[in-house]
Design an enzyme around this catalytic site. Structure first.
Site, PDB file in Angstrom:
ATOM      1  N   LYS A  51      83.782   9.294  19.316  1.00 11.58           N
ATOM      2  CA  LYS A  51      83.977   9.587  20.746  1.00 11.58           C
ATOM      3  C   LYS A  51      85.373  10.159  20.978  1.00 11.58           C
ATOM      4  O   LYS A  51      85.560  11.112  21.717  1.00 11.58           O
ATOM      5  CB  LYS A  51      83.756   8.319  21.574  1.00 11.58           C
ATOM      6  CG  LYS A  51      82.280   7.983  21.689  1.00 11.58           C
ATOM      7  CD  LYS A  51      81.988   6.580  22.132  1.00 11.58           C
ATOM      8  CE  LYS A  51      80.482   6.308  22.026  1.00 11.58           C
ATOM      9  NZ  LYS A  51      80.084   4.940  22.258  1.00 11.58           N
ATOM     10  N   GLN A  84      82.743  -0.476  24.354  1.00 13.58           N
ATOM     11  CA  GLN A  84      81.781  -0.354  23.249  1.00 13.58           C
ATOM     12  C   GLN A  84      81.000  -1.651  23.064  1.00 13.58           C
ATOM     13  O   GLN A  84      81.584  -2.735  22.963  1.00 13.58           O
ATOM     14  CB  GLN A  84      82.545   0.018  21.959  1.00 13.58           C
ATOM     15  CG  GLN A  84      81.665   0.299  20.774  1.00 13.58           C
ATOM     16  CD  GLN A  84      80.761   1.527  20.958  1.00 13.58           C
ATOM     17  OE1 GLN A  84      81.197   2.583  21.403  1.00 13.58           O
ATOM     18  NE2 GLN A  84      79.478   1.377  20.653  1.00 13.58           N
ATOM     19  N   ASP A  92      79.043   5.468  31.014  1.00 14.11           N
ATOM     20  CA  ASP A  92      77.932   5.074  30.149  1.00 14.11           C
ATOM     21  C   ASP A  92      76.638   4.935  30.957  1.00 14.11           C
ATOM     22  O   ASP A  92      75.549   4.879  30.397  1.00 14.11           O
ATOM     23  CB  ASP A  92      78.239   3.698  29.515  1.00 14.11           C
ATOM     24  CG  ASP A  92      78.439   3.815  28.012  1.00 14.11           C
ATOM     25  OD1 ASP A  92      78.021   4.846  27.451  1.00 14.11           O
ATOM     26  OD2 ASP A  92      79.006   2.881  27.417  1.00 14.11           O
TER      27      ASP A  92
END
Ligand code: NAP
Length: 292
Positions: A52, A96, A119
């Site tokens: 990322k 995460q 997200d």
């Protein structure tokens, strides 16, 4: 048989994004910013976070990385999220997953400001996605939709069968593809471990999405001739011939199923690069929305 090459499409999309980031910088003096938070030392998570960060650098997105050991307290993590919510340089916050056991994942995800939830996991964005209102679409399902559309695969009117009903892949994908919108309008069936006669259902699919997280969940006798197959699974299997001692495989028996499919996505190089690209897309969208 066509390979749904996510790597190539992601690379093209990132070129477009790079130009967009440049434009935002020149016209608005604005640099999109993403904060990535990692708790613990899960090897897959470490590798995702690295990917990322690299992708952000590639398109010119500013990124901050916060790495903590597995004992990091929930309370401190919530304080960090609050700080990032208030930081004007940060337009997207990504925590995460999975988080260590002692941390309540829901509590942390719900603490992220929905306007920075790139997200698309916050219930506000999940709700918006469900009713088709503007908001952040979650990255993997959105990436799958783009992978199909950018390969000129018609979704409208097709029977899409999804194997998997998780909150991060199966359910949001079903919601996106069933919308009364261009690039959607599919007839969707979702399957899971309690589904009876799975093969009977997967054989009806015009587009079959495998998101079970188990190698060989989809075998050749489960697909009809000409089906489009998207393999979302990422599974580590032992391989002594590799330096790392493992290799990545999907949920589909690629070798045999690819002989029957009209198109199929590989693992790696299919859905994975698309997921990261949609995260960049959401971060840029968030930055644009911050312009007043
Ligand atoms: P998950 O939370 O474990 O969910 C798996 C789903 O598959 C569950 O709904 C489960 O049913 C169903 N399932 C498992 N085995 C099955 C079987 N034999 N028959 C029918 N249904 C079955 O996994 P996830 O987070 O959705 O992820 C799925 C896979 O995609 C994983 O390999 C993950 O690593 C990968 N993934 C890849 C990306 C990417 O960017 N490439 C992103 C996210 C996830 P129940 O609900 O009944 O348990």
């Amino acid at each position: 048989m066509k390979i749904l090459d996510g790597k190539a499409i992601a690379s093209k999309m990132r070129e477009e994004m790079k130009a967009e980031v440049e434009r935002l910088k020149n016209m608005h003096n604005l640099v999109p910013g993403l904060a990535v938070v990692l708790v613990g030392d899960n090897p897959a998570s470490i590798s995702y976070v690295r990917g990322k960060r690299k992708a952000c650098d590639e398109v010119g997105i500013y990124s901050e990385e916060y790495k903590f050991d597995a004992e990091y307290p929930e309370e401190k993590l919530l304080r960090l999220v609050d700080k990032l919510n208030k930081n004007p340089k940060i337009h997207g916050i990504l925590v995460q997953l999975p988080l260590p056991e002692h941390i309540n994942e829901e509590k942390v995800l719900y603490a992220i400001d929905p306007s920075k939830d790139v997200d698309g996991f916050h219930p506000v964005n999940v709700g918006r996605m469900m009713i088709g209102a503007p908001g952040f679409l979650s990255c993997t399902p959105h990436g799958i939709q783009q992978l199909l559309l950018r390969n000129n695969i018609e979704i409208e009117g097709k029977h899409v069968v999804i194997v998997g009903r998780s909150n991060i892949v199966g359910k949001p994908l079903a919601m996106i593809l069933v919308q009364k919108k261009p690039g959607a309008n599919a007839t969707v069936t979702m399957c899971h471990t309690r589904t009876k006669n799975l093969a009977e259902i997967t054989k009806q699919a015009d587009i079959l999405i495998a998101a079970a997280g188990r190698p060989n969940t989809i075998t050749e006798n489960m697909v009809k001739e000409g089906t489009v197959v998207v393999d979302v699974g990422v599974n580590r299997v032992k391989d002594p011939s590799k330096k790392s001692g493992y290799r990545l495989v999907g949920d589909v028996d690629f070798e045999r199923v690819s002989k029957k499919a009209s198109a199929i996505s590989p693992v790696p190089g299919g859905v994975g690069p698309m997921t990261i690209t949609m995260l960049l897309h959401n971060t840029i969208q968030s930055a644009k929305l911050s312009i007043r």
